[in-house]
Design an enzyme around this catalytic site. Structure first.
Site, short mmCIF file in Angstrom:
data_model
loop_
_atom_site.label_atom_id
_atom_site.label_comp_id
_atom_site.label_asym_id
_atom_site.label_seq_id
_atom_site.Cartn_x
_atom_site.Cartn_y
_atom_site.Cartn_z
N HIS A 268 -46.28 -8.89 -32.71
CA HIS A 268 -46.42 -7.49 -33.14
C HIS A 268 -47.64 -6.88 -32.45
CE1 HIS A 268 -46.00 -3.95 -35.50
NE2 HIS A 268 -46.38 -4.38 -36.69
N HIS A 307 -37.90 -5.38 -27.66
CA HIS A 307 -38.21 -4.65 -28.89
C HIS A 307 -37.01 -4.73 -29.83
CE1 HIS A 307 -39.52 -1.43 -31.57
NE2 HIS A 307 -40.71 -1.58 -31.03
N ASP A 363 -46.93 -2.38 -25.69
CA ASP A 363 -48.05 -3.31 -25.43
C ASP A 363 -48.18 -3.74 -23.99
OD1 ASP A 363 -47.14 -4.36 -28.58
OD2 ASP A 363 -49.19 -3.72 -28.11
#
Ligand code: SDX
Length: 429
Positions: A268, A307, A363
């Site tokens: 995460h 994702h 990210d």
């Protein structure tokens, strides 16, 4: 005229049921009428990791994973990143509307004048080992804030809730900066109310002996945009933790501490730190081929890719990728960007990733910017937490005002042992 219902036949009994469809969903509770006999508890849905379960209705964030669309309260993330500010976006997420100038000034004033923390909080952070991971410090310190504001338990009072929301948005950068300075063995820098939200955070991170810290405008702007891009993302893992803990009527500090703990995980919010470690491990564009082989063998994951919702390019990654170049122009180019760009190019043409709809997520590039700003890897998830705080709080407020919500308590499918009698110790083999 087709009816908004689902007709199911239970082939165990031949019974036919008509279940209402609303917003493309059926209510799981409508399954309970499906029974094989009067003693039957009734049918449930089984959905590990909630891959296909809506836990709530919401009016905060909309994501279209197939089209790569992200909107906060209806406003496209690209427009907010280009034209809004983090505090304006925070206000939008929490209130539902963009503030007028006076309201934004008042909101900014309130946040600015709640950035200080009690001296005991500074002492608490001081008590951590010098090498404590800043996320561990953040999780603990946010929880500790609940002991300084016992009135925060009075969730029925909207004014009490609003004050805690203000305190948390205001104090997250201070706690983050103190955790960073503690790691570095440096004195703590008090907030500077003359600076912007992002500028003051940079001040508390980097001020040394100069009388007045002056943030680099390009870095200040980039950080503010990064906070906007991280501000909310519907029912992700950490938001679900915030809602889960909040559903028991715990105070917002305890709930937000749980959200920070969930964000700490490498799958995460910890992914931006893991991406840099991955790029440094690859070391050179020439080593990408071997690394990709290991990914396809399931030996390692391509961190920053994939994702649960996006089956297209994460729209935040597109903005961050451009932002990286703006920051590098200001502070110098991060050489790891060459490996990241080559990794992305190869992955987007490779069937292993294309078939699994694995694209760069938020990210993949963010860590490169933070590193270029001179921030150490282990503070990256803390930056994610600062950005996500208004989203967590907006979701928490929505939970509390949702008449359908109760304390979260999922069911289970029990596959364990049947009833059996206790066996005395001397009778066990
Ligand atoms: C965030 O939910 C949110 O909104 C989160 C977030 C937010 O703003 O709150 O967007 C922030 O958490 C972004 C994600 C950051 N995490 C990473 O970058 C870690 C690497 N990514 C993965 O571990 C993974 O993609 C997840 C955790 C993000 C999603 O996992 P899922 O949806 O459970 O997908 P999966 O693990 O079931 O994978 C499906 C397939 C599998 O292959 P098969 O078993 O079918 O052969 O895709 C493969 C996986 O092995 N796969 C990957 C991969 N991600 C999935 N293979 C290689 N590298 C990857 N990164």
């Amino acid at each position: 005229m087709p009816k908004d219902t689902l007709t199911v036949t239970d082939n165990r009994t031949g019974e036919v049921y008509e279940l209402p469809i609303s917003h493309g969903t059926i209510r799981a509770m409508d399954l309970r009428q499906i029974k094989v006999g009067p003693d039957d508890f009734g049918m449930m849905s089984y959905d590990p990791a909630y891959k296909n379960t809506a836990s709530t209705t919401s009016r905060i964030t909309f994501i279209d994973g197939d089209k790569g669309v992200l909107r906060y309260r209806g406003y496209p993330i690209e427009q907010l990143a280009e034209r809004s500010s983090f505090l304006e976006t925070a206000y939008l997420l929490i209130s539902g509307e963009l503030p007028d100038a006076d309201t934004l000034d008042d909101f900014t004033h309130d946040i600015t004048h709640h950035t200080m923390v009690h001296e005991n909080i500074r002492e608490l952070i001081d008590a951590f080992r010098y090498d404590a991971h800043p996320m561990g410090t953040l999780v603990s310190t946010v929880a500790a804030l609940s002991t300084f504001y016992p009135e925060a338990k009075d969730l029925a009072d909207p004014e009490v809730r609003r004050l805690q929301v203000t305190r948390l948005i205001a104090k997250m950068p201070t706690i983050a900066a103190y955790a960073y300075r503690h790691r570095r063995g440096l004195h703590y820098v008090r907030p500077d109310n003359d600076l912007s939200y992002a500028g003051n955070f940079l001040n508390m991170l980097f001020k040394m002996t100069e009388v007045k810290y002056r943030p680099d405008p390009a870095v200040e702007k980039a950080l503010d945009v990064l906070f906007i891009l991280h501000a909310d993302h519907e029912q992700n893992c950490s938001t679900s933790a915030m809602r889960g803990v909040g559903s028991s009527q715990a105070d917002p500090y305890s709930a937000l501490s749980a959200a920070c703990a969930a964000l700490y995980g490498p799958l995460h919010g910890g992914a931006n730190e893991a991406v840099i470690r991955m790029l440094e491990e690859i070391g050179t564009p020439k080593a990408i081929g071997d690394f990709m082989r290991r990914v396809k063998e399931g030996d390692v994951r391509l961190m920053g890719f994939g994702h649960r919702v996006y089956r297209n390019y994460d729209p935040r990654a597109k903005v961050i990728k451009q932002l990286a170049h703006d920051v590098f122009d200001a502070v110098g180019r991060n050489p790891l960007i060459d490996i990241a760009l080559e990794l992305e190019k190869i992955a987007l043409e490779d069937d292993y990733f294309v078939s699994r709809k694995l694209f760069p997520n938020v990210d993949f590039y963010s860590g490169l910017i933070y590193q270029a700003m001179g921030l150490p890897m282990d503070i990256f998830p803390v930056l994610f937490a600062i950005g996500r705080t208004p989203g967590w709080l907006a979701q928490w407020e929505e939970l509390l005002s949702d008449p359908e919500q109760k304390i979260h308590r999922p069911r289970q499918v029990y596959l364990g042992a049947d009833a059996r009698d206790y066996v005395p110790l001397d009778a066990r083999r």
